[in-house]
Write a protein that holds these residues in place. Structure first.
Motif, mmCIF file in Angstrom:
data_model
loop_
_atom_site.group_PDB
_atom_site.id
_atom_site.type_symbol
_atom_site.label_atom_id
_atom_site.label_comp_id
_atom_site.label_asym_id
_atom_site.label_seq_id
_atom_site.Cartn_x
_atom_site.Cartn_y
_atom_site.Cartn_z
ATOM 1 N N ILE B 121 0.842 -1.202 0.000
ATOM 2 C CA ILE B 121 0.000 0.000 0.000
ATOM 3 C C ILE B 121 0.875 1.249 0.000
ATOM 4 O O ILE B 121 0.650 2.186 -0.772
ATOM 5 C CB ILE B 121 -0.938 0.014 1.236
ATOM 6 N N TYR B 122 1.916 1.258 0.837
ATOM 7 C CA TYR B 122 2.811 2.419 0.914
ATOM 8 C C TYR B 122 3.496 2.650 -0.429
ATOM 9 O O TYR B 122 3.540 3.773 -0.949
ATOM 10 C CB TYR B 122 3.864 2.223 2.017
ATOM 11 N N GLU B 123 4.014 1.563 -1.008
ATOM 12 C CA GLU B 123 4.769 1.699 -2.255
ATOM 13 C C GLU B 123 3.860 2.226 -3.380
ATOM 14 O O GLU B 123 4.276 3.095 -4.155
ATOM 15 C CB GLU B 123 5.346 0.346 -2.671
ATOM 16 N N THR B 124 2.643 1.710 -3.447
ATOM 17 C CA THR B 124 1.703 2.148 -4.498
ATOM 18 C C THR B 124 1.527 3.665 -4.440
ATOM 19 O O THR B 124 1.638 4.347 -5.459
ATOM 20 C CB THR B 124 0.332 1.467 -4.315
ATOM 21 N N HIS B 125 1.264 4.176 -3.249
ATOM 22 C CA HIS B 125 0.990 5.612 -3.124
ATOM 23 C C HIS B 125 2.253 6.450 -3.233
ATOM 24 O O HIS B 125 2.213 7.574 -3.730
ATOM 25 C CB HIS B 125 0.240 5.898 -1.816
ATOM 26 N N PHE B 126 3.383 5.923 -2.800
ATOM 27 C CA PHE B 126 4.639 6.674 -2.935
ATOM 28 C C PHE B 126 4.970 6.879 -4.409
ATOM 29 O O PHE B 126 5.355 7.966 -4.835
ATOM 30 C CB PHE B 126 5.786 5.931 -2.235
ATOM 31 N N ARG B 127 4.774 5.823 -5.196
ATOM 32 C CA ARG B 127 5.126 5.917 -6.617
ATOM 33 C C ARG B 127 4.141 6.789 -7.405
ATOM 34 O O ARG B 127 4.440 7.226 -8.508
ATOM 35 C CB ARG B 127 5.203 4.515 -7.235
ATOM 36 N N GLU B 128 2.978 7.058 -6.833
ATOM 37 C CA GLU B 128 2.009 7.954 -7.488
ATOM 38 C C GLU B 128 2.406 9.416 -7.341
ATOM 39 O O GLU B 128 1.910 10.280 -8.051
ATOM 40 C CB GLU B 128 0.614 7.778 -6.859
ATOM 41 N N LEU B 129 3.281 9.691 -6.376
ATOM 42 C CA LEU B 129 3.682 11.080 -6.131
ATOM 43 C C LEU B 129 4.499 11.609 -7.305
ATOM 44 O O LEU B 129 5.091 10.834 -8.053
ATOM 45 C CB LEU B 129 4.559 11.171 -4.869
ATOM 46 N N SER B 130 4.565 12.922 -7.415
ATOM 47 C CA SER B 130 5.408 13.545 -8.448
ATOM 48 C C SER B 130 6.871 13.204 -8.149
ATOM 49 O O SER B 130 7.223 12.895 -7.004
ATOM 50 C CB SER B 130 5.239 15.060 -8.416
ATOM 51 N N LYS B 131 7.724 13.302 -9.180
ATOM 52 C CA LYS B 131 9.158 13.017 -9.007
ATOM 53 C C LYS B 131 9.745 13.953 -7.943
ATOM 54 O O LYS B 131 10.594 13.552 -7.154
ATOM 55 C CB LYS B 131 9.913 13.227 -10.330
ATOM 56 N N GLU B 132 9.277 15.189 -7.958
ATOM 57 C CA GLU B 132 9.794 16.171 -6.991
ATOM 58 C C GLU B 132 9.486 15.691 -5.570
ATOM 59 O O GLU B 132 10.359 15.679 -4.708
ATOM 60 C CB GLU B 132 9.163 17.543 -7.233
ATOM 61 N N CYS B 133 8.234 15.279 -5.347
ATOM 62 C CA CYS B 133 7.850 14.797 -4.012
ATOM 63 C C CYS B 133 8.623 13.538 -3.627
ATOM 64 O O CYS B 133 9.037 13.383 -2.480
ATOM 65 C CB CYS B 133 6.349 14.508 -3.965
ATOM 66 N N GLN B 134 8.804 12.640 -4.591
ATOM 67 C CA GLN B 134 9.547 11.403 -4.284
ATOM 68 C C GLN B 134 10.960 11.750 -3.828
ATOM 69 O O GLN B 134 11.471 11.179 -2.857
ATOM 70 C CB GLN B 134 9.605 10.499 -5.513
ATOM 71 N N LYS B 135 11.587 12.704 -4.529
ATOM 72 C CA LYS B 135 12.969 13.070 -4.172
ATOM 73 C C LYS B 135 12.999 13.712 -2.785
ATOM 74 O O LYS B 135 13.843 13.361 -1.955
ATOM 75 C CB LYS B 135 13.512 14.095 -5.176
ATOM 76 N N VAL B 136 12.090 14.643 -2.553
ATOM 77 C CA VAL B 136 12.077 15.356 -1.265
ATOM 78 C C VAL B 136 11.834 14.373 -0.119
ATOM 79 O O VAL B 136 12.551 14.373 0.881
ATOM 80 C CB VAL B 136 11.002 16.468 -1.279
ATOM 81 N N LEU B 137 10.837 13.506 -0.273
ATOM 82 C CA LEU B 137 10.511 12.574 0.812
ATOM 83 C C LEU B 137 11.587 11.510 0.982
ATOM 84 O O LEU B 137 11.863 11.080 2.111
ATOM 85 C CB LEU B 137 9.145 11.918 0.570
ATOM 86 N N ASN B 138 12.205 11.080 -0.117
ATOM 87 C CA ASN B 138 13.275 10.092 0.001
ATOM 88 C C ASN B 138 14.413 10.651 0.845
ATOM 89 O O ASN B 138 14.975 9.967 1.702
ATOM 90 C CB ASN B 138 13.775 9.693 -1.385
ATOM 91 N N MET B 139 14.749 11.930 0.601
ATOM 92 C CA MET B 139 15.797 12.561 1.405
ATOM 93 C C MET B 139 15.334 12.740 2.846
ATOM 94 O O MET B 139 16.063 12.485 3.796
ATOM 95 C CB MET B 139 16.183 13.918 0.798
ATOM 96 N N TYR B 140 14.099 13.193 3.010
ATOM 97 C CA TYR B 140 13.570 13.461 4.356
ATOM 98 C C TYR B 140 13.546 12.194 5.211
ATOM 99 O O TYR B 140 13.994 12.188 6.355
ATOM 100 C CB TYR B 140 12.160 14.050 4.248
ATOM 101 N N PHE B 141 13.043 11.089 4.631
ATOM 102 C CA PHE B 141 12.949 9.843 5.394
ATOM 103 C C PHE B 141 14.319 9.229 5.671
ATOM 104 O O PHE B 141 14.448 8.391 6.555
ATOM 105 C CB PHE B 141 12.058 8.823 4.683
ATOM 106 N N GLN B 142 15.316 9.663 4.870
ATOM 107 C CA GLN B 142 16.668 9.185 5.143
ATOM 108 C C GLN B 142 17.469 10.227 5.914
ATOM 109 O O GLN B 142 18.687 10.242 5.884
ATOM 110 C CB GLN B 142 17.343 8.798 3.830
ATOM 111 N N LYS B 143 16.708 11.072 6.631
ATOM 112 C CA LYS B 143 17.260 12.004 7.629
ATOM 113 C C LYS B 143 18.148 13.106 7.046
ATOM 114 O O LYS B 143 19.016 13.625 7.751
ATOM 115 C CB LYS B 143 18.076 11.254 8.731
ATOM 116 N N ALA B 144 17.946 13.458 5.786
ATOM 117 C CA ALA B 144 18.672 14.619 5.264
ATOM 118 C C ALA B 144 18.149 15.873 5.967
ATOM 119 O O ALA B 144 16.971 15.945 6.310
ATOM 120 C CB ALA B 144 18.452 14.751 3.756
#
Lengths: 289, 193
Positions: B121-144
């Motif tokens: 469920i998480y992956e489905t909705h994460f991949r629906e996000l815009s590329k910009e959001c994916q990049k921002v959240l990927n950094m955020y969740f990895q503690k950038a």
């Protein structure tokens, strides 16, 4: 789910002093707010947990400009294997030299970025002096033919922003003149924005039936410089056919206040596409930014 | 900034010319930093990766020669990308070794279908996000830090980065929360106690 900017700031530890104290009281006094905070906290934890599992399989997230020509990993692997990359000795003179030059580039790049807003010149040379004169001449020419230099978004904001007076008749007919909402509007009209904001805050959002609440509270937030809170409030009006255009206008101005020109432009372009009251102003403003 | 053709850059690196090395840094490092920071690394990782790639390329040029059919920047990016993927693999396998004890203990537990479902469920909705959001959240969740996110994404100030992060998180959270399968999963977990 009501995941507000205030909840976000609270959970990220960005609230302090009076604002933190006030929000903590709100959590204690209002079960709905407490539940919402817990719900968001739980969802944050869920997303963090799932993302850790996902990141290993997610592949690289990248948007390199020349991505169609990026060389495949397998090709690079074979290329470097055929090279039989030796363990590079730290003592080799040429390696020491190239490392030193890379480090110097990195420092120079970092200093250039730090100094980009300061009027400092590290080296005086004929080339730099000539470049400066050329820039001055170019700027003078631009001024002479009436073109603009870099955009001062705050100046554009101040040029186009004004707080409208609240129309008393916009109050809900079920509220009396002594209601908190009426008092908030009176303070707002008298430009006592801090008091107005506190009064607006005392009204639980769940009990709001009059969407002008979000509009005037949002504009009050703008007056207090809290553009993010303002945007959050205007968001409530995006499905309101009567107040949507006003909300979009003030949201666009709030993005200017945040110096987020990209989003501001997008909002004003949307206004231009509509047939609303702010179409002409939005068009003029877009020319400024 | 002056554009150097690949052949001139290669010659310049072979001779360790400061002007060329500086040019390569200015023009190539930002994309490499973005790649590393968006994908689980930090500023130091980006600098180390860049330096390692340049040394490897220097070795290749001086010992075997280098002929390119692409831009030098693209070649350097490809090498860094390859090195970073290797680094990520190494970190993943180190983590698996550390987690090995836990896995042995859990070995007899039945596979939890609910955990798989949550991830799906998480992956489905994460991949629906815009590329910009994916990049921002990927950094955020990895503690950038927000400053790192601001630099990598090219935002004008940290406040804009915070705003984007909040909006992207809100979009993702709302979609997951409103997913009927997620609601059912939450009910099942609640009933299971």
């Amino acid at each position: 789910m009501k995941y507000t900017w205030l909840v976000e700031k609270y959970l990220e530890g960005e609230l302090s002093g009076e604002a933190l104290h006030k929000f903590e009281l709100e959590i204690l006094r209002t079960p709905e707010v407490a539940e919402e905070v817990e719900r968001v906290r739980s969802m944050n934890h869920f997303m963090q947990e799932q993302h850790q599992k996902l990141k290993d399989s997610i592949g690289l997230i990248e948007d390199y400009e020349d991505s169609e020509n990026v060389i495949d990993e397998e090709v690079i692997r074979q290329d470097l294997e055929s090279l039989k990359v030796r363990k590079i000795s730290a003592k080799q003179k040429d390696v020491i030299d190239i490392r030193a030059k890379l480090t110097e580039s990195r420092i120079s790049h970092a200093l250039t970025n730090q100094q980009s807003n300061k009027v400092l010149v590290r080296k005086v040379s004929v080339w730099l002096a000539a470049a400066s004169v050329a820039i001055l001449l170019a700027t003078a020419s631009l001024l002479l033919i009436g073109k603009k230099g870099p955009v001062d978004y705050m100046a554009v904001y101040k040029q186009y922003y004004s707080a409208p007076l609240a129309d008393i008749s916009e109050r809900s007919s079920t509220l009396g003149p002594n209601s908190t909402y009426a008092m908030a509007l009176r303070e707002y009209n008298q430009a006592s924005y801090e008091i107005a904001y506190q009064l607006f805050d005392d009204i639980p959002e769940a009990s709001v039936h009059n969407n002008y609440y979000f509009l005037y509270k949002g504009i009050t937030a703008m007056e207090l410089g809290d553009f993010q809170a303002a945007i959050e409030l205007f968001d409530h009006l995006m499905t309101d056919p009567v107040r949507k255009h006003k909300a979009m206008w003030y949201a666009g101005l709030s993005y200017l206040g945040l110096e987020d020109a990209r989003t501001a432009r997008s909002v004003f372009k949307d206004i231009v596409k509509t047939d609303g009251h702010f179409k002409k102003q939005a068009r003029m403003l877009l020319r400024s930014i | 900034m002056r554009e150097y053709p690949a052949i001139e850059i290669i010659r310049g690196i072979a001779k360790r010319k400061e002007r060329i090395i500086n040019h390569v840094y200015q023009t190539c490092y930002p994309d490499i930093r973005k790649l590393v920071l968006t994908n689980g690394g930090n500023q130091h990782d980006a600098e180390d990766m860049f330096q390692e790639a340049m040394l490897i390329i220097y070795q290749k040029i001086t010992e075997h020669g280098l002929e390119l059919t692409c831009k030098f920047k693209t070649y350097l990016y490809s090498v860094c990308r390859f090195l970073w993927l290797q680094e990520l693999e190494k970190r993943k396998s180190n983590k698996k070794r550390r987690d090995h004890v836990e896995q042995v203990i859990d070995e007899n537990d039945r596979r939890n279908a609910r955990e798989d479902e949550k991830l799906r469920i998480y992956e489905t909705h994460f991949r629906e996000l815009s590329k910009e959001c994916q990049k921002v959240l990927n950094m955020y969740f990895q503690k950038a830090s927000m400053e790192e996110i601001c630099v990598v994404m090219g935002y004008k100030n940290v406040q804009i980065a915070k705003d984007k992060k909040y909006r992207c998180k809100k979009t993702l959270m709302t979609r997951i929360h409103n997913n009927p399968e997620f609601k059912q999963l939450q009910n099942e977990i609640h009933l299971a106690g």
